[in-house]
Design a protein around this motif. Sequence first.
Motif, PDB file in Angstrom:
ATOM      1  N   ALA A   1     125.369 110.408  78.214  1.00 56.38           N
ATOM      2  CA  ALA A   1     126.728 110.082  78.655  1.00 56.38           C
ATOM      3  C   ALA A   1     126.747 109.828  80.159  1.00 56.38           C
ATOM      4  CB  ALA A   1     127.672 111.226  78.295  1.00 56.38           C
ATOM      5  N   GLY A   2     127.800 109.168  80.612  1.00 54.18           N
ATOM      6  CA  GLY A   2     128.035 109.009  82.045  1.00 54.18           C
ATOM      7  C   GLY A   2     127.370 107.816  82.704  1.00 54.18           C
ATOM      8  N   VAL A   3     126.810 106.889  81.927  1.00 54.99           N
ATOM      9  CA  VAL A   3     126.174 105.705  82.509  1.00 54.99           C
ATOM     10  C   VAL A   3     127.245 104.662  82.811  1.00 54.99           C
ATOM     11  CG1 VAL A   3     124.528 103.820  82.146  1.00 54.99           C
ATOM     12  CG2 VAL A   3     124.016 106.120  81.284  1.00 54.99           C
ATOM     13  N   ASP A   4     127.284 104.192  84.038  1.00 54.72           N
ATOM     14  CA  ASP A   4     128.239 103.171  84.452  1.00 54.72           C
ATOM     15  C   ASP A   4     127.753 101.813  83.948  1.00 54.72           C
ATOM     16  OD1 ASP A   4     129.376 101.004  86.101  1.00 54.72           O
ATOM     17  OD2 ASP A   4     130.267 102.630  87.278  1.00 54.72           O
ATOM     18  N   PRO A   5     128.537 101.094  83.144  1.00 53.61           N
ATOM     19  CA  PRO A   5     128.065  99.819  82.584  1.00 53.61           C
ATOM     20  C   PRO A   5     127.783  98.763  83.640  1.00 53.61           C
ATOM     21  CG  PRO A   5     130.411 100.099  82.184  1.00 53.61           C
ATOM     22  CD  PRO A   5     129.908 101.412  82.695  1.00 53.61           C
ATOM     23  N   ALA A   6     128.566  98.743  84.712  1.00 54.58           N
ATOM     24  CA  ALA A   6     128.335  97.755  85.769  1.00 54.58           C
ATOM     25  C   ALA A   6     127.026  98.046  86.497  1.00 54.58           C
ATOM     26  CB  ALA A   6     129.508  97.748  86.759  1.00 54.58           C
ATOM     27  N   GLN A   7     126.774  99.340  86.792  1.00 57.79           N
ATOM     28  CA  GLN A   7     125.526  99.706  87.457  1.00 57.79           C
ATOM     29  C   GLN A   7     124.329  99.419  86.560  1.00 57.79           C
ATOM     30  OE1 GLN A   7     124.956 100.615  90.560  1.00 57.79           O
ATOM     31  NE2 GLN A   7     127.138 100.540  91.097  1.00 57.79           N
ATOM     32  N   LEU A   8     124.484  99.672  85.279  1.00 58.11           N
ATOM     33  CA  LEU A   8     123.396  99.386  84.344  1.00 58.11           C
ATOM     34  C   LEU A   8     123.087  97.898  84.328  1.00 58.11           C
ATOM     35  CD1 LEU A   8     121.391 100.157  82.132  1.00 58.11           C
ATOM     36  CD2 LEU A   8     123.278 100.044  80.478  1.00 58.11           C
ATOM     37  N   TRP A   9     124.131  97.075  84.266  1.00 56.37           N
ATOM     38  CA  TRP A   9     123.910  95.631  84.255  1.00 56.37           C
ATOM     39  C   TRP A   9     123.239  95.171  85.548  1.00 56.37           C
ATOM     40  CZ3 TRP A   9     126.352  91.655  87.196  1.00 56.37           C
ATOM     41  CH2 TRP A   9     125.953  90.374  86.816  1.00 56.37           C
ATOM     42  N   LEU A  10     123.649  95.741  86.696  1.00 58.66           N
ATOM     43  CA  LEU A  10     123.013  95.391  87.971  1.00 58.66           C
ATOM     44  C   LEU A  10     121.526  95.734  87.943  1.00 58.66           C
ATOM     45  CD1 LEU A  10     125.689  96.579  90.572  1.00 58.66           C
ATOM     46  CD2 LEU A  10     124.969  94.223  90.121  1.00 58.66           C
ATOM     47  N   THR A  11     121.189  96.858  87.323  1.00 57.96           N
ATOM     48  CA  THR A  11     119.778  97.250  87.224  1.00 57.96           C
ATOM     49  C   THR A  11     119.006  96.282  86.349  1.00 57.96           C
ATOM     50  OG1 THR A  11     120.277  99.594  87.561  1.00 57.96           O
ATOM     51  CG2 THR A  11     118.207  99.061  86.443  1.00 57.96           C
ATOM     52  N   ILE A  12     119.564  95.966  85.188  1.00 56.70           N
ATOM     53  CA  ILE A  12     118.887  95.049  84.265  1.00 56.70           C
ATOM     54  C   ILE A  12     118.686  93.680  84.911  1.00 56.70           C
ATOM     55  CG2 ILE A  12     119.079  93.825  82.065  1.00 56.70           C
ATOM     56  CD1 ILE A  12     120.742  96.235  81.051  1.00 56.70           C
ATOM     57  N   ALA A  13     119.754  93.140  85.496  1.00 53.36           N
ATOM     58  CA  ALA A  13     119.670  91.825  86.123  1.00 53.36           C
ATOM     59  C   ALA A  13     118.779  91.856  87.351  1.00 53.36           C
ATOM     60  CB  ALA A  13     121.074  91.341  86.503  1.00 53.36           C
ATOM     61  N   GLY A  14     118.882  92.945  88.114  1.00 58.23           N
ATOM     62  CA  GLY A  14     118.124  93.035  89.365  1.00 58.23           C
ATOM     63  C   GLY A  14     116.623  93.081  89.155  1.00 58.23           C
ATOM     64  N   ILE A  15     116.166  93.943  88.256  1.00 57.18           N
ATOM     65  CA  ILE A  15     114.720  94.057  88.069  1.00 57.18           C
ATOM     66  C   ILE A  15     114.158  92.837  87.342  1.00 57.18           C
ATOM     67  CG2 ILE A  15     114.675  96.557  88.192  1.00 57.18           C
ATOM     68  CD1 ILE A  15     114.663  96.731  85.220  1.00 57.18           C
ATOM     69  N   SER A  16     114.996  92.132  86.614  1.00 60.39           N
ATOM     70  CA  SER A  16     114.555  90.889  85.966  1.00 60.39           C
ATOM     71  C   SER A  16     114.488  89.768  86.990  1.00 60.39           C
ATOM     72  CB  SER A  16     115.509  90.510  84.830  1.00 60.39           C
ATOM     73  OG  SER A  16     115.546  91.499  83.831  1.00 60.39           O
ATOM     74  N   PHE A  17     115.536  89.617  87.763  1.00 57.59           N
ATOM     75  CA  PHE A  17     115.621  88.537  88.742  1.00 57.59           C
ATOM     76  C   PHE A  17     114.553  88.666  89.818  1.00 57.59           C
ATOM     77  CE2 PHE A  17     117.326  86.847  92.746  1.00 57.59           C
ATOM     78  CZ  PHE A  17     117.576  85.533  92.385  1.00 57.59           C
ATOM     79  N   PHE A  18     114.328  89.876  90.299  1.00 60.00           N
ATOM     80  CA  PHE A  18     113.368  90.092  91.388  1.00 60.00           C
ATOM     81  C   PHE A  18     111.990  89.577  91.019  1.00 60.00           C
ATOM     82  CE2 PHE A  18     110.035  92.592  93.411  1.00 60.00           C
ATOM     83  CZ  PHE A  18     110.361  92.456  94.756  1.00 60.00           C
ATOM     84  N   TYR A  19     111.585  89.831  89.798  1.00 63.99           N
ATOM     85  CA  TYR A  19     110.245  89.423  89.368  1.00 63.99           C
ATOM     86  C   TYR A  19     110.074  87.913  89.487  1.00 63.99           C
ATOM     87  CZ  TYR A  19     106.122  88.977  86.331  1.00 63.99           C
ATOM     88  OH  TYR A  19     104.872  88.695  85.823  1.00 63.99           O
TER      89      TYR A  19
END
Length: 230
Positions: free
Chosen positions: A172-190
């Motif tokens: 519980a307690g995962v922020d959906p916006a922060q999660l999306w930023l993580t998913i997009a960020g680590i994908s985009f950076f590569y």
Amino acid sequence: MDDAISPERDTERQAAKPAAATGTRTRDPERTKANILAAATSEFSSRGFAGARVDAIAARSRANKRMIYHYFGNKQGLWLAVLEAAYERVRTAELGLHLAELEPEQAMRTLVRYTFESFVGDRVFINLLNSENLHQARHLKHSSRIKSMHSPLIGMIQTILDRGVATGVFRAGVDPAQLWLTIAGISFFYFSNIYTLSVILDKDLKSKSGVDTRRDHVVDFVMNGLKPGG
């Protein structure tokens, strides 16, 4: 000047002339706009906002500059239309994954995998984003559509998280916006740094095995972070 707003006031009159009188085919506004957007996407992706030229876009699209200015106002308006169209393609494809029909873990894995693979083999979106970030999102700030495009995605992620918490597979307690930023960020950076990273790490990160290894790592990394106690 190439990038200035066209001062001509007879655009509508010229465009509305019958085909027999002008020697051209009957106008198809939607097709014309689509051709201009496709040409502009290629030009902006290749040269960035600053380097792109409206003359080149006109030549690519086989539309005269007056029509480009008529439909999009100026170079800035055309650039914004290209950005919005690029975002819309990605968001539409995400919604087309039908994640609500999948179990929470499968839905999240599918979303992470899709996000990563959306950058594979197509640098157009990456190039457009890099160029707009160089301008500190100066043009995107004027979009009336961009925020509404992302709202369904964040809501969809929230729903997946809630279902996962209810079934005990996600914490519980995962922020959906922060999660999306993580998913997009680590994908985009590569992909945005794939050439320099290949040199630094002395690995061919562009190879199929390199991309597959990174994709699997990203998926596992995100999923492990969502586990209860993770």
